[in-house]
Design a protein around this motif. Structure first.
Motif, PDB file in Angstrom:
ATOM      1  N   ARG A 210       0.844  -1.191   0.000  1.00 40.61           N
ATOM      2  CA  ARG A 210       0.000   0.000   0.000  1.00 40.61           C
ATOM      3  C   ARG A 210       0.880   1.241   0.000  1.00 40.61           C
ATOM      4  O   ARG A 210       1.908   1.291   0.675  1.00 40.61           O
ATOM      5  CB  ARG A 210      -0.887   0.016   1.245  1.00 40.61           C
ATOM      6  CG  ARG A 210      -2.093  -0.886   1.169  1.00 40.61           C
ATOM      7  CD  ARG A 210      -3.326  -0.171   0.661  1.00 40.61           C
ATOM      8  NE  ARG A 210      -3.768   0.898   1.551  1.00 40.61           N
ATOM      9  CZ  ARG A 210      -4.505   1.921   1.158  1.00 40.61           C
ATOM     10  NH1 ARG A 210      -4.844   2.060  -0.107  1.00 40.61           N
ATOM     11  NH2 ARG A 210      -4.888   2.845   2.032  1.00 40.61           N
ATOM     12  N   VAL A 212       1.281   4.047   1.484  1.00 37.30           N
ATOM     13  CA  VAL A 212       0.998   4.809   2.700  1.00 37.30           C
ATOM     14  C   VAL A 212       2.330   5.042   3.417  1.00 37.30           C
ATOM     15  O   VAL A 212       3.354   4.428   3.087  1.00 37.30           O
ATOM     16  CB  VAL A 212       0.006   4.059   3.620  1.00 37.30           C
ATOM     17  CG1 VAL A 212      -1.367   3.955   2.966  1.00 37.30           C
ATOM     18  CG2 VAL A 212       0.539   2.668   3.976  1.00 37.30           C
ATOM     19  N   ASP A 241      -1.366   0.647  -4.543  1.00 38.22           N
ATOM     20  CA  ASP A 241      -2.071   1.917  -4.662  1.00 38.22           C
ATOM     21  C   ASP A 241      -2.284   2.477  -3.266  1.00 38.22           C
ATOM     22  O   ASP A 241      -2.049   1.791  -2.270  1.00 38.22           O
ATOM     23  CB  ASP A 241      -3.410   1.718  -5.365  1.00 38.22           C
ATOM     24  CG  ASP A 241      -3.840   2.941  -6.163  1.00 38.22           C
ATOM     25  OD1 ASP A 241      -3.300   4.035  -5.886  1.00 38.22           O
ATOM     26  OD2 ASP A 241      -4.696   2.806  -7.043  1.00 38.22           O
ATOM     27  N   GLY A 242      -2.715   3.716  -3.208  1.00 35.82           N
ATOM     28  CA  GLY A 242      -2.948   4.334  -1.914  1.00 35.82           C
ATOM     29  C   GLY A 242      -2.879   5.844  -2.009  1.00 35.82           C
ATOM     30  O   GLY A 242      -2.607   6.405  -3.078  1.00 35.82           O
ATOM     31  N   PRO A 243      -3.086   6.516  -0.896  1.00 39.99           N
ATOM     32  CA  PRO A 243      -3.180   7.979  -0.898  1.00 39.99           C
ATOM     33  C   PRO A 243      -1.894   8.690  -1.294  1.00 39.99           C
ATOM     34  O   PRO A 243      -1.946   9.860  -1.690  1.00 39.99           O
ATOM     35  CB  PRO A 243      -3.565   8.310   0.549  1.00 39.99           C
ATOM     36  CG  PRO A 243      -3.164   7.120   1.354  1.00 39.99           C
ATOM     37  CD  PRO A 243      -3.358   5.951   0.445  1.00 39.99           C
ATOM     38  N   LEU A 244      -0.756   8.029  -1.227  1.00 41.24           N
ATOM     39  CA  LEU A 244       0.510   8.689  -1.549  1.00 41.24           C
ATOM     40  C   LEU A 244       0.973   8.431  -2.987  1.00 41.24           C
ATOM     41  O   LEU A 244       2.076   8.836  -3.364  1.00 41.24           O
ATOM     42  CB  LEU A 244       1.616   8.238  -0.581  1.00 41.24           C
ATOM     43  CG  LEU A 244       1.421   8.577   0.893  1.00 41.24           C
ATOM     44  CD1 LEU A 244       2.650   8.137   1.696  1.00 41.24           C
ATOM     45  CD2 LEU A 244       1.168  10.068   1.088  1.00 41.24           C
ATOM     46  N   ARG A 245       0.140   7.807  -3.789  1.00 43.36           N
ATOM     47  CA  ARG A 245       0.604   7.423  -5.124  1.00 43.36           C
ATOM     48  C   ARG A 245       1.062   8.628  -5.948  1.00 43.36           C
ATOM     49  O   ARG A 245       2.151   8.599  -6.534  1.00 43.36           O
ATOM     50  CB  ARG A 245      -0.494   6.668  -5.873  1.00 43.36           C
ATOM     51  CG  ARG A 245      -0.054   6.262  -7.288  1.00 43.36           C
ATOM     52  CD  ARG A 245      -1.003   5.328  -7.962  1.00 43.36           C
ATOM     53  NE  ARG A 245      -0.540   4.981  -9.301  1.00 43.36           N
ATOM     54  CZ  ARG A 245      -1.106   4.071 -10.070  1.00 43.36           C
ATOM     55  NH1 ARG A 245      -2.166   3.406  -9.640  1.00 43.36           N
ATOM     56  NH2 ARG A 245      -0.636   3.823 -11.277  1.00 43.36           N
TER      57      ARG A 245
END
Length: 389
Positions: A210, A212, A241-245
């Protein structure tokens, strides 16, 4: 006692996130115990057709929802749901993640059963202050206090997926004499060496996880900037994938790092990426809220696939590799050390080939899911059939 009357209710609120294939594989590896997977909501992410599943649904009426919501706080559950589960004749409730154990506890109490809780990482790594500040949502503000009240119940015991996580749990406040270590393991019939011989593969470093903070991918990107100056053909492949991609993608571009972001991939696709890589890297760190890797099963999947690993993962770096034989560890955030290890490995086909061979044998011997689950069943037996807790 025969397997027919050795039944465990395996609890998870949501059944099951795609990232939790390990729960399904552990259930399928049980031999002496029958498992019934219990939860409150089906996610339809993992195929559960080959499991015995029960959904305890509080959503049928407003009264059901209210009863369940209040019941969780005082440790009781709707009588109809209790009757349905009582018919399974279970001897034990096994909850994954301490956050879900608070919802499993009313079930265990209603059925008069012991509760076993597997700790995986964020559930005890994350700072108490983070929860109490409401960062996990308003309903989780009291989570640390409720968990510690649960921990002193005589019918409750805990398993940690690594010794490092066990120590973190003790620091959190769970009594040391109530926590054992139980590695999860992986399916070594699926993760086997494949692809081209190591010397014929491109100088590719693979990350899977992830995107993150705690996965530490940014430190790998920083290290690859140094690696690619020494080895211009070296490449980085990022799976997940994730919020920091977007932030990580931008970091790679501004640093001049040649990196390919594949996004989230299936287990089959991840195996294909492993078969084309020379090194697997998991540069995990302790996040700002205290969250950290409990172990990192992907480290085992990589080694079983014949790919040497480089990691700073809590637990995994000390318990999931054989240092200098199947992989190397480094201190988290130490970009210089990481770059130095990667450069050394990418320049030495012989050591990579030796590590690849040793890694597959190591995981098959120490972390095969069948072996690990056999040990888990002995722990089930001890809880249900041994001396009183």
């Amino acid at each position: 006692m025969t397997p027919a009357n050795k039944t465990v209710l395996v609890y998870r609120n949501e059944l099951l996130p795609i990232s939790e294939t390990f729960i399904k594989e552990q259930i399928l590896a049980l031999k002496d115990w029958r498992a019934v997977l219990v939860g409150r909501r089906l996610l339809h992410q993992l195929t559960l057709d080959d499991l015995d599943v029960r959904v305890v649904d509080p959503q049928r009426t407003i009264a059901d929802r209210l009863f369940w919501k209040v019941g969780k706080l005082v440790g009781i559950m709707p009588p109809a749901a209790a009757r349905a589960l009582r018919s399974e004749g279970a001897r034990l409730v096994h909850a994954h993640f301490a956050t879900d154990a608070l919802d499993a506890w009313p079930i265990a109490r209603a059925l008069g059963l012991p509760l076993l809780v597997t700790l995986h990482g964020y559930d005890v790594n994350t700072h108490r202050e983070w929860w109490e500040a409401g960062n996990g949502g308003a309903r989780m503000r009291l989570y640390p206090r409720r968990l510690l009240r649960l921990a002193i119940q005589p019918q409750v015991r805990f398993l940690a997926v690594s010794e490092a996580l066990r120590q973190r749990a003790i620091e959190f406040g769970i009594p040391a004499n109530k926590i054992d270590v139980s590695h999860i393991g992986i399916d070594t019939s699926r993760f086997v060496p494949g692809g081209l011989p190591m010397a014929q593969r491109p100088p590719r470093v693979l990350f899977v996880g992830r995107l993150v903070e705690k996965k530490g991918c940014r430190y790998l990107i920083d290290a690859m900037a140094k690696v690619q100056r020494e080895i211009p053909t070296a490449e980085l492949v990022v799976v997940g994938d994730g919020p920091l991609r977007q932030e990580l993608n931008t970091l790679a571009w501004t640093s001049g790092v040649r990196a390919t972001f594949r996004g989230a991939l299936s287990s089959t696709e991840v195996k294909r990426e492993l078969d084309g890589s020379r090194i697997f890297c998991l540069p995990s760190i302790t996040a700002s809220n205290g969250d950290a890797e409990g172990f990192g099963l992907v480290l085992l999947e990589a080694q079983a696939s014949g790919v040497p690993v480089v990691t700073s993962a809590l637990g995994g770096a000390t318990e999931g590799i054989r240092e200098g034989v199947t992989g190397f560890s480094f201190a988290e955030k130490n970009v210089e050390a990481l770059a130095r290890i990667l450069i050394g490995l990418l320049n030495d086909d012989n050591i990579l080939a030796q590590m690849a061979e040793c890694g597959a044998a190591y995981v098959a011997t120490e972390f095969d899911v069948v072996r690990c689950t056999t040990r888990l069943e002995l722990q089930y037996d001890a809880i249900c059939c041994g001396p009183a807790l």
